[in-house]
Design a protein around this motif. Structure first.
Motif, short mmCIF file in Angstrom:
data_model
loop_
_atom_site.label_atom_id
_atom_site.label_comp_id
_atom_site.label_asym_id
_atom_site.label_seq_id
_atom_site.Cartn_x
_atom_site.Cartn_y
_atom_site.Cartn_z
N ASP A 152 10.73 -28.33 -68.66
CA ASP A 152 10.86 -27.14 -67.82
C ASP A 152 11.65 -25.68 -68.39
O ASP A 152 12.75 -25.98 -69.26
CB ASP A 152 11.91 -27.38 -66.78
CG ASP A 152 11.18 -28.61 -65.61
OD1 ASP A 152 10.22 -28.60 -65.58
OD2 ASP A 152 12.11 -29.38 -65.26
N ALA A 153 11.29 -24.92 -68.26
CA ALA A 153 11.83 -23.47 -68.77
C ALA A 153 12.11 -22.49 -67.81
O ALA A 153 11.44 -21.88 -67.16
CB ALA A 153 10.70 -22.79 -69.64
N HIS A 154 13.48 -22.23 -67.86
CA HIS A 154 14.16 -21.33 -66.97
C HIS A 154 14.32 -19.87 -67.82
O HIS A 154 14.90 -19.77 -68.97
CB HIS A 154 15.35 -21.64 -66.37
CG HIS A 154 15.25 -23.20 -65.72
ND1 HIS A 154 15.05 -23.01 -64.15
CD2 HIS A 154 15.07 -24.19 -66.15
CE1 HIS A 154 15.14 -24.62 -63.90
NE2 HIS A 154 15.12 -25.03 -64.82
N GLN A 155 14.00 -18.77 -67.02
CA GLN A 155 14.56 -17.51 -67.54
C GLN A 155 15.04 -16.55 -66.73
O GLN A 155 14.47 -16.44 -65.38
CB GLN A 155 13.33 -16.74 -68.10
CG GLN A 155 13.49 -15.48 -69.07
CD GLN A 155 12.35 -15.02 -69.86
OE1 GLN A 155 11.41 -14.65 -69.07
NE2 GLN A 155 12.19 -14.91 -70.99
N PHE A 156 16.11 -15.95 -66.80
CA PHE A 156 16.77 -14.99 -66.08
C PHE A 156 16.99 -13.59 -66.64
O PHE A 156 17.05 -13.54 -68.00
CB PHE A 156 18.28 -15.49 -65.72
CG PHE A 156 18.34 -16.90 -65.23
CD1 PHE A 156 18.39 -17.04 -63.90
CD2 PHE A 156 18.41 -17.94 -66.11
CE1 PHE A 156 18.54 -18.40 -63.19
CE2 PHE A 156 18.51 -19.09 -65.80
CZ PHE A 156 18.54 -19.32 -64.18
N LEU A 157 16.66 -12.59 -65.98
CA LEU A 157 16.45 -11.10 -66.36
C LEU A 157 17.31 -10.23 -65.69
O LEU A 157 17.31 -10.43 -64.53
CB LEU A 157 14.89 -10.97 -66.38
CG LEU A 157 14.86 -9.31 -66.74
CD1 LEU A 157 13.58 -9.01 -67.72
CD2 LEU A 157 14.77 -8.32 -65.50
N LEU A 158 17.92 -9.31 -66.44
CA LEU A 158 18.61 -8.37 -65.83
C LEU A 158 18.37 -7.02 -66.54
O LEU A 158 18.47 -7.03 -68.02
CB LEU A 158 20.26 -8.38 -66.07
CG LEU A 158 21.09 -7.21 -65.71
CD1 LEU A 158 20.85 -7.04 -64.22
CD2 LEU A 158 22.51 -7.63 -65.87
N GLY A 159 17.30 -5.99 -66.23
CA GLY A 159 17.30 -4.90 -66.95
C GLY A 159 17.74 -3.59 -66.22
O GLY A 159 18.09 -3.46 -64.99
#
Length: 463
Positions: free
Chosen positions: A261-268
């Motif tokens: 399982d791969a989780h990714q969080f982004l703030l841009g």
């Protein structure tokens, strides 16, 4: 686009094929294990990484890739593309066809649908062995058990040949060399995804999902993103999350399946600085859990003269920072794009990327886009080209994508606007990976140096 780089999980849709290669940590499912998986990276190799990585870069398929921009097509669009990837040394070859469709659904909704089908063939590195040199001029390759191309694992081939003793001062270990599959393999990947954007005022909410299938690898992903414009639309804030669930059943291990399982969080943040200047900064956190080893990669043990399966940690966390600056030169009617990427993971891999692109209109519908890129990464904590004995940590890998190295890549794209609704793109990219190009501390890995060339052709229609 070199999937060979283990440090940069880039969540920006603008990176080219060369990016993918090194942005091997990108969560989206498009990276297979097998061989010269051009996207090097601390990324967990999975079935024919090259295939998935190449395709994702060429198509910017899954996950958060599209979440950093708030573009909205005013008309229906259709893209059709072909790419051909060829590695030096008669190693990997990949051919792919991709399609993309953009359909506005009224004033508030927009649907994007992508599909890709590609094939991969060639020989793939399995592990490395040391070369033994003696004072009397004799040169020995450390004897190893033969490797089967069908399974990618060592097979018993009788007693190994004798090698000279190493503790007498007469013979010493020298550089290493790669062991490849005895024969070539072939595989096909089919993948598709969709993205639905809902616009209300200065806010865009996006939902995306997709699947990717190969003989021994299935991947599914779901992505959410929110983009909000402020300050008279001069400032845009982006938030995103994606989850990829992968299941693989390696051909060399009947009855075994592994999950990841791969989780990714982004703030841009995107800020218009002036009429001609724009700044974009993205910060992402990736968290991968599950079986992260590559079932097709082995390590060579000098003490026992055997090759065994590698073993990686079952979790990896990685931070990635992207800073982009764009400037428009009004007098030249041209634009300069500058990118800097920094990545760090708890596997000990630190990577940096510098990239520049120039967009130059030539008149009469022609446009030329040259680009140049430099990448460098340090090696993983548990990487060695080969092992004398197994480390007590229980983690060990000889995958060249986890080694320290540097890479120079570049490309040239020529665009022709055929009409108000049609555009044709021709592109070529090159990549050169060298151990000596790396800036961070690393052990010598020149045995894994290689290069590739990628050709692409695409047609864009609006209707």
């Amino acid at each position: 686009m070199v999937w060979e780089e283990a440090g940069v999980a880039v969540t920006d849709p603008q990176h080219s094929v060369t990016d993918a290669a090194e942005d091997c940590n990108t969560p989206p499912p498009v990276q297979r294990v097998a061989g010269t998986e051009p996207r090097v990276c601390g990324e967990v190799p999975r079935t024919h990484k090259t295939l998935r990585a190449l395709s994702s870069a060429a198509l910017a398929l899954p996950g958060l890739a599209s979440s950093v921009q708030a573009t909205a097509a005013m008309e229906r669009q259709w893209d059709l593309g072909y790419f051909n990837y060829v590695e030096g040394g008669a190693r990997m070859r990949v051919e792919g066809l991709k399609q993309g469709l953009v359909l506005p659904l009224g004033e508030a909704l927009e649907l994007r649908v992508n599909g890709v089908r590609d094939t991969i063939s060639g020989a793939s590195p399995i592990y490395n062995v040391p070369v033994i040199r003696c004072r009397d001029g004799r040169v020995f390759t450390a004897p190893v058990i033969s490797v089967s191309g069908a399974s990618g694992n060592p097979q018993s081939g009788g007693p190994p040949p004798e090698r000279p003793p190493l503790n007498t001062g007469e013979c010493r270990l020298s550089s290493a060399q790669q062991v490849l599959l005895e024969d070539t393999f072939q595989d096909v990947r089919t993948a598709g995804d969709f993205k639905l954007d809902y616009t209300r005022g200065d806010t865009i909410l996006g939902l995306g999902a997709g699947v990717s299938q190969e003989r021994d690898y299935d991947s599914r992903f779901l992505a959410l993103d929110l983009r909000r414009a402020f300050n008279d639309k001069l400032t845009t804030l982006a938030l995103g999350y994606s989850l990829a669930a992968d299941t693989f059943s390696p051909l060399n291990r009947p009855g075994f399946s592994g999950d990841k399982d791969a989780h990714q969080f982004l703030l841009g943040l995107t800020q218009v600085l002036s009429r001609n200047d724009l700044l974009q900064i993205n910060l992402t956190l990736g968290d991968d859990r599950g079986y992260l080893s590559d079932p097709y990669k082995n390590v060579y043990l000098l003490a026992t003269n055997t090759a065994i399966e590698e073993s990686r940690p079952d979790r990896r966390r990685q931070w990635n920072l992207l800073a982009r600056y764009n400037h428009y030169f009004a007098e030249l009617k041209a634009a300069l794009h500058l990118d800097y990427r920094y990545s760090w993971s708890d596997w000990g891999i630190e990577a940096q990327t510098l990239e520049a692109a120039w967009i130059q209109p030539l008149g009469q519908g022609w446009q030329l886009v040259p680009r140049l890129r430099y990448y460098t990464q340090g090696e993983a904590d548990f990487y060695r080209s080969y092992f004398e004995t197994l480390p007590s940590s229980g983690d060990y890998s000889s995958d060249y994508r986890l080694a320290g190295f540097g890479a120079l890549s570049g490309g040239l794209k020529l665009t022709r606007q055929l009409s108000a609704q049609a555009r044709l793109d021709l592109g070529v990219e090159f990549y050169d990976r060298q151990s000596d190009y790396g800036l961070q501390g690393h052990t010598e890995s020149t045995f894994a140096d290689y290069g590739f060339t990628l050709y692409s052709l695409s047609l864009h229609l609006e209707f």
